[in-house]
Scaffold this motif. Structure first.
Motif, mmCIF file in Angstrom:
data_model
loop_
_atom_site.group_PDB
_atom_site.id
_atom_site.type_symbol
_atom_site.label_atom_id
_atom_site.label_comp_id
_atom_site.label_asym_id
_atom_site.label_seq_id
_atom_site.Cartn_x
_atom_site.Cartn_y
_atom_site.Cartn_z
ATOM 1 N N SER A 92 0.728 -0.630 -0.120
ATOM 2 C CA SER A 92 -0.141 0.007 0.022
ATOM 3 C C SER A 92 0.978 1.594 0.032
ATOM 4 C CB SER A 92 -0.786 0.252 1.351
ATOM 5 O OG SER A 92 -0.612 0.361 2.714
ATOM 6 N N GLY A 93 0.267 2.152 0.056
ATOM 7 C CA GLY A 93 0.502 3.770 0.017
ATOM 8 C C GLY A 93 1.089 3.594 -1.726
ATOM 9 N N ARG A 94 2.793 4.334 -2.091
ATOM 10 C CA ARG A 94 3.156 4.632 -2.764
ATOM 11 C C ARG A 94 3.830 3.561 -4.147
ATOM 12 N NH1 ARG A 94 3.880 10.459 -3.295
ATOM 13 N NH2 ARG A 94 5.628 9.675 -4.455
ATOM 14 N N THR A 95 3.062 3.066 -4.331
ATOM 15 C CA THR A 95 3.176 1.562 -4.955
ATOM 16 C C THR A 95 3.771 1.806 -6.096
ATOM 17 O OG1 THR A 95 0.615 1.173 -5.701
ATOM 18 C CG2 THR A 95 1.560 0.155 -3.519
ATOM 19 N N PHE A 96 3.044 2.753 -6.987
ATOM 20 C CA PHE A 96 3.894 3.110 -8.043
ATOM 21 C C PHE A 96 5.524 3.244 -8.167
ATOM 22 C CE2 PHE A 96 4.599 7.456 -7.689
ATOM 23 C CZ PHE A 96 3.953 7.890 -6.862
ATOM 24 N N SER A 97 5.384 3.764 -7.160
ATOM 25 C CA SER A 97 7.379 3.828 -7.635
ATOM 26 C C SER A 97 8.212 2.531 -7.482
ATOM 27 C CB SER A 97 7.208 4.557 -6.136
ATOM 28 O OG SER A 97 7.418 4.129 -4.641
ATOM 29 N N VAL A 98 6.741 1.315 -6.803
ATOM 30 C CA VAL A 98 7.536 0.163 -6.949
ATOM 31 C C VAL A 98 8.118 -0.561 -8.597
ATOM 32 C CG1 VAL A 98 8.087 -2.582 -5.897
ATOM 33 C CG2 VAL A 98 7.502 0.488 -4.158
ATOM 34 N N TYR A 99 9.284 -0.740 -8.813
ATOM 35 C CA TYR A 99 9.285 -2.157 -9.798
ATOM 36 C C TYR A 99 9.445 -2.954 -9.384
ATOM 37 C CZ TYR A 99 10.935 -4.007 -14.685
ATOM 38 O OH TYR A 99 11.442 -4.863 -15.288
ATOM 39 N N SER A 100 10.030 -3.699 -8.950
ATOM 40 C CA SER A 100 10.112 -5.290 -8.566
ATOM 41 C C SER A 100 9.851 -5.409 -7.236
ATOM 42 C CB SER A 100 10.673 -5.778 -8.668
ATOM 43 O OG SER A 100 12.532 -5.087 -7.988
ATOM 44 N N MET A 101 9.566 -6.980 -6.737
ATOM 45 C CA MET A 101 8.938 -7.322 -5.299
ATOM 46 C C MET A 101 9.868 -8.794 -4.923
ATOM 47 S SD MET A 101 6.615 -5.275 -4.056
ATOM 48 C CE MET A 101 6.284 -6.281 -2.384
ATOM 49 N N GLY A 102 10.358 -8.606 -4.472
ATOM 50 C CA GLY A 102 11.016 -10.009 -3.760
ATOM 51 C C GLY A 102 10.674 -10.366 -2.227
ATOM 52 N N TRP A 103 11.495 -11.949 -2.437
ATOM 53 C CA TRP A 103 10.894 -12.394 -1.243
ATOM 54 C C TRP A 103 12.559 -13.004 -0.698
ATOM 55 C CZ3 TRP A 103 7.062 -13.211 1.529
ATOM 56 C CH2 TRP A 103 5.643 -12.798 1.676
ATOM 57 N N PHE A 104 12.556 -12.513 0.418
ATOM 58 C CA PHE A 104 13.995 -12.511 0.946
ATOM 59 C C PHE A 104 14.013 -13.627 2.467
ATOM 60 C CE2 PHE A 104 16.858 -10.121 -1.385
ATOM 61 C CZ PHE A 104 15.960 -9.045 -2.345
ATOM 62 N N ARG A 105 15.310 -14.295 2.395
ATOM 63 C CA ARG A 105 14.206 -15.377 4.395
ATOM 64 C C ARG A 105 16.034 -14.817 4.394
ATOM 65 N NH1 ARG A 105 14.603 -21.830 1.415
ATOM 66 N NH2 ARG A 105 16.313 -21.443 0.841
ATOM 67 N N GLN A 106 15.748 -15.086 5.898
ATOM 68 C CA GLN A 106 17.300 -14.887 6.585
ATOM 69 C C GLN A 106 16.464 -16.376 8.106
ATOM 70 O OE1 GLN A 106 18.216 -11.312 8.583
ATOM 71 N NE2 GLN A 106 20.028 -11.971 8.680
ATOM 72 N N ALA A 107 17.418 -17.556 7.799
ATOM 73 C CA ALA A 107 17.297 -18.103 8.990
ATOM 74 C C ALA A 107 18.741 -17.820 9.986
ATOM 75 C CB ALA A 107 18.583 -19.739 8.484
ATOM 76 N N SER A 108 18.030 -18.795 11.471
ATOM 77 C CA SER A 108 18.901 -18.316 12.090
ATOM 78 C C SER A 108 20.263 -17.710 11.952
ATOM 79 C CB SER A 108 18.518 -18.971 13.523
ATOM 80 O OG SER A 108 19.317 -18.310 14.903
ATOM 81 N N GLY A 109 21.357 -17.511 12.283
ATOM 82 C CA GLY A 109 22.809 -16.907 12.466
ATOM 83 C C GLY A 109 22.892 -16.561 11.019
ATOM 84 N N LYS A 110 22.265 -16.852 9.712
ATOM 85 C CA LYS A 110 22.495 -16.797 8.560
ATOM 86 C C LYS A 110 22.344 -15.499 7.993
ATOM 87 C CE LYS A 110 22.956 -21.471 7.528
ATOM 88 N NZ LYS A 110 22.227 -22.922 6.646
ATOM 89 N N GLU A 111 23.045 -14.829 7.003
ATOM 90 C CA GLU A 111 22.499 -13.650 6.406
ATOM 91 C C GLU A 111 20.923 -14.424 5.450
ATOM 92 O OE1 GLU A 111 27.446 -11.779 5.624
ATOM 93 O OE2 GLU A 111 25.977 -12.533 3.412
ATOM 94 N N ARG A 112 20.781 -12.757 5.013
ATOM 95 C CA ARG A 112 19.795 -12.800 4.393
ATOM 96 C C ARG A 112 19.485 -12.836 2.950
ATOM 97 N NH1 ARG A 112 15.534 -7.451 5.572
ATOM 98 N NH2 ARG A 112 16.120 -8.626 7.429
ATOM 99 N N GLU A 113 19.291 -14.024 2.229
ATOM 100 C CA GLU A 113 19.273 -14.489 0.883
ATOM 101 C C GLU A 113 17.840 -14.778 0.193
ATOM 102 O OE1 GLU A 113 20.654 -18.395 1.336
ATOM 103 O OE2 GLU A 113 18.431 -19.403 1.421
ATOM 104 N N PHE A 114 18.475 -14.078 -1.289
ATOM 105 C CA PHE A 114 17.632 -13.527 -2.016
ATOM 106 C C PHE A 114 16.316 -15.371 -2.159
ATOM 107 C CE2 PHE A 114 15.146 -11.705 -5.748
ATOM 108 C CZ PHE A 114 15.098 -13.067 -6.469
ATOM 109 N N VAL A 115 15.440 -15.051 -2.794
ATOM 110 C CA VAL A 115 14.540 -16.451 -2.769
ATOM 111 C C VAL A 115 13.477 -15.957 -4.042
ATOM 112 C CG1 VAL A 115 12.042 -17.753 -2.013
ATOM 113 C CG2 VAL A 115 13.810 -16.631 -0.605
#
Length: 122
Positions: free
Chosen positions: A25-48
């Motif tokens: 919601s909000g200024r969604t017209f400014s967003v080109y792409s959407m992504g899902w990322f995940r972060q497991a305990s003790g690990k870096e965030r990674e692209f899904v």
């Protein structure tokens, strides 16, 4: 500003399925792409997975190809992640993110949801 709210996380047994949703919601017209990322305990965030609202870009991490499917509903400004054949190593906090380019790098995403926990038991 853009607000992102995730839903759909939970506990599932290995081999099961979950569907995550993210409402923008909000200024969604400014967003080109959407992504899902995940972060497991003790690990870096990674692209899904990532997708452009226009449909011009679609990308998955190798670890989820063939099991996860990302999709958008432009009418409701919602992006979903269908997760099948879940494995214990998929356990993580999953984040929805909005960015201005087709990229799998977290630093290129400007807007983030609060995250939703996905736990896969063996």
């Amino acid at each position: 500003q853009v607000q992102l709210v995730e839903s759909g996380g939970g506990l599932v047994q290995a081999g099961g399925s979950l569907r995550l949703s993210c409402a923008a919601s909000g200024r969604t017209f400014s967003v080109y792409s959407m992504g899902w990322f995940r972060q497991a305990s003790g690990k870096e965030r990674e692209f899904v997975a990532g997708i452009a609202w226009s449909g011009g870009w679609l990308h998955y991490a190798d670890s989820v190809k063939g099991r996860f499917t990302i999709s958008t509903d432009n009418a409701s400004n919602t992006v979903s992640l269908q997760m099948n054949s879940l494995k214990p190593e998929d356990t993580a906090v999953y984040y929805c993110a909005g960015g201005r380019s087709a990229d799998s790098t977290a630093s290129t995403y400007n807007y983030w949801g609060q995250g939703t926990q996905v736990t896969v038991s063996s």
